[in-house]
Motif scaffolding. Sequence first.
Motif, mmCIF file in Angstrom:
data_model
loop_
_atom_site.group_PDB
_atom_site.id
_atom_site.type_symbol
_atom_site.label_atom_id
_atom_site.label_comp_id
_atom_site.label_asym_id
_atom_site.label_seq_id
_atom_site.Cartn_x
_atom_site.Cartn_y
_atom_site.Cartn_z
ATOM 1 N N TYR A 151 -58.861 -79.908 88.455
ATOM 2 C CA TYR A 151 -59.464 -80.954 87.354
ATOM 3 C C TYR A 151 -58.816 -82.209 87.757
ATOM 4 O O TYR A 151 -58.766 -82.887 86.771
ATOM 5 N N GLY A 152 -57.803 -83.057 88.910
ATOM 6 C CA GLY A 152 -57.390 -83.794 88.582
ATOM 7 C C GLY A 152 -58.794 -84.481 88.649
ATOM 8 O O GLY A 152 -57.960 -86.028 87.961
ATOM 9 N N SER A 153 -59.670 -84.949 88.740
ATOM 10 C CA SER A 153 -61.073 -85.707 88.808
ATOM 11 C C SER A 153 -61.324 -85.962 87.517
ATOM 12 O O SER A 153 -61.876 -86.637 86.773
ATOM 13 N N LYS A 154 -61.117 -85.141 86.771
ATOM 14 C CA LYS A 154 -61.880 -84.860 85.161
ATOM 15 C C LYS A 154 -60.786 -85.066 84.639
ATOM 16 O O LYS A 154 -61.693 -85.858 82.907
ATOM 17 N N VAL A 155 -59.482 -85.190 83.985
ATOM 18 C CA VAL A 155 -58.411 -85.087 83.250
ATOM 19 C C VAL A 155 -57.077 -86.128 83.884
ATOM 20 O O VAL A 155 -57.025 -86.147 85.082
ATOM 21 N N SER A 156 -56.959 -86.426 82.899
ATOM 22 C CA SER A 156 -54.739 -87.036 83.853
ATOM 23 C C SER A 156 -54.206 -85.992 83.362
ATOM 24 O O SER A 156 -54.173 -84.967 82.555
ATOM 25 N N ILE A 157 -53.891 -85.885 84.169
ATOM 26 C CA ILE A 157 -52.551 -85.101 84.369
ATOM 27 C C ILE A 157 -51.321 -84.953 84.753
ATOM 28 O O ILE A 157 -50.805 -86.330 85.567
ATOM 29 N N LYS A 158 -50.178 -85.632 83.756
ATOM 30 C CA LYS A 158 -49.217 -85.863 84.223
ATOM 31 C C LYS A 158 -47.924 -85.203 84.037
ATOM 32 O O LYS A 158 -47.505 -83.710 83.782
ATOM 33 N N VAL A 159 -46.761 -85.046 84.463
ATOM 34 C CA VAL A 159 -45.837 -84.281 84.465
ATOM 35 C C VAL A 159 -44.735 -85.379 83.696
ATOM 36 O O VAL A 159 -44.245 -85.888 85.755
ATOM 37 N N ILE A 160 -43.533 -84.730 83.418
ATOM 38 C CA ILE A 160 -42.946 -86.698 83.025
ATOM 39 C C ILE A 160 -41.938 -85.933 82.753
ATOM 40 O O ILE A 160 -41.213 -84.232 81.969
ATOM 41 N N LYS A 161 -40.743 -86.400 83.163
ATOM 42 C CA LYS A 161 -38.639 -85.732 82.637
ATOM 43 C C LYS A 161 -38.624 -85.669 81.287
ATOM 44 O O LYS A 161 -39.042 -86.961 80.603
ATOM 45 N N ASP A 162 -38.176 -84.353 80.900
ATOM 46 C CA ASP A 162 -37.678 -84.380 79.379
ATOM 47 C C ASP A 162 -36.064 -85.510 79.814
ATOM 48 O O ASP A 162 -35.055 -85.185 79.977
ATOM 49 N N ILE A 163 -35.744 -86.597 79.103
ATOM 50 C CA ILE A 163 -35.084 -86.944 78.997
ATOM 51 C C ILE A 163 -34.170 -86.700 77.730
ATOM 52 O O ILE A 163 -32.780 -87.645 78.446
ATOM 53 N N TYR A 164 -34.679 -86.077 77.000
ATOM 54 C CA TYR A 164 -33.510 -85.353 75.872
ATOM 55 C C TYR A 164 -32.757 -83.869 76.894
ATOM 56 O O TYR A 164 -31.988 -83.463 75.854
ATOM 57 N N ASN A 165 -33.805 -82.833 77.612
ATOM 58 C CA ASN A 165 -33.276 -82.177 77.762
ATOM 59 C C ASN A 165 -33.209 -81.551 79.490
ATOM 60 O O ASN A 165 -34.086 -82.546 80.142
ATOM 61 N N PRO A 166 -32.126 -81.742 80.090
ATOM 62 C CA PRO A 166 -31.647 -82.552 81.699
ATOM 63 C C PRO A 166 -32.054 -80.890 82.301
ATOM 64 O O PRO A 166 -32.325 -79.817 82.011
ATOM 65 N N GLY A 167 -33.204 -80.886 83.365
ATOM 66 C CA GLY A 167 -33.816 -79.629 83.585
ATOM 67 C C GLY A 167 -35.052 -79.513 83.339
ATOM 68 O O GLY A 167 -36.083 -79.107 84.191
ATOM 69 N N TYR A 168 -35.711 -79.776 82.146
ATOM 70 C CA TYR A 168 -36.985 -79.848 82.086
ATOM 71 C C TYR A 168 -38.137 -80.821 81.938
ATOM 72 O O TYR A 168 -37.553 -82.230 81.901
#
Length: 221
Positions: free
Chosen positions: A116-133
């Motif tokens: 689906y990478g060409s059809k939608v935006s897929i982002k993995v973003i570090k949670d700045i409030y919860n380390p490791g998530y």
Amino acid sequence: MIAADTGEVIRKNLLDPAVFDDVLGIAGEMGMKPYIFGKNDRGEEKLLYEEPENSAQMQYIDERMKRNDKRLQKAERGSLLHTQAADIALKELININFLYAEEENRKLENILRPQYGSKVSIKVIKDIYNPGYYYLEVSNKDANKGKMLEYVSNLLQADMQDITVFGDQANDKEMFDLAGTKVAVENANEKLKAMADIIAESNDQDGVVKYLQKVWEILGD
């Protein structure tokens, strides 16, 4: 989504229902619970969620409850793993988010991106409030803050150099690439802070509000 000060929606980039169904089904097979943003048939914004299952999810929901976020709507256990239940609740689908440890979200990303990478935006973003998530966000491919900022700039006929933006997460980078003045809060993503012209106090200290108050005081003088 862009809205006027009257509440009227000027532009929206929605998630394709077919892709939504597929993503929800794949995540459901992996036992991953989503947060689903959308609007019901009355035009009310909703944030659907199930019982949190890790500390980051608990913090995410607790924080919004403290702010009396009226979008929150708890679903029955397991109901968001079935696409029909979520489809009935929401007429417009804005995005799907997953909040898990990096390894779990990377596994989901590795399945979704080739299909689906060409059809939608897929982002993995570090949670700045919860380390490791990390957040994994699936949205319309045009639903990024940089493109929306360009749209607003053209709509208002405002020079990009005269626009100030605020950010704390990695998904604010597209705005920071374009805007004339970039303000990051003290507890922001470190790479975003490196791009900033100004560092305001943290979100917990109402940094953005205090910055705006100072600007208004200067303008008032």
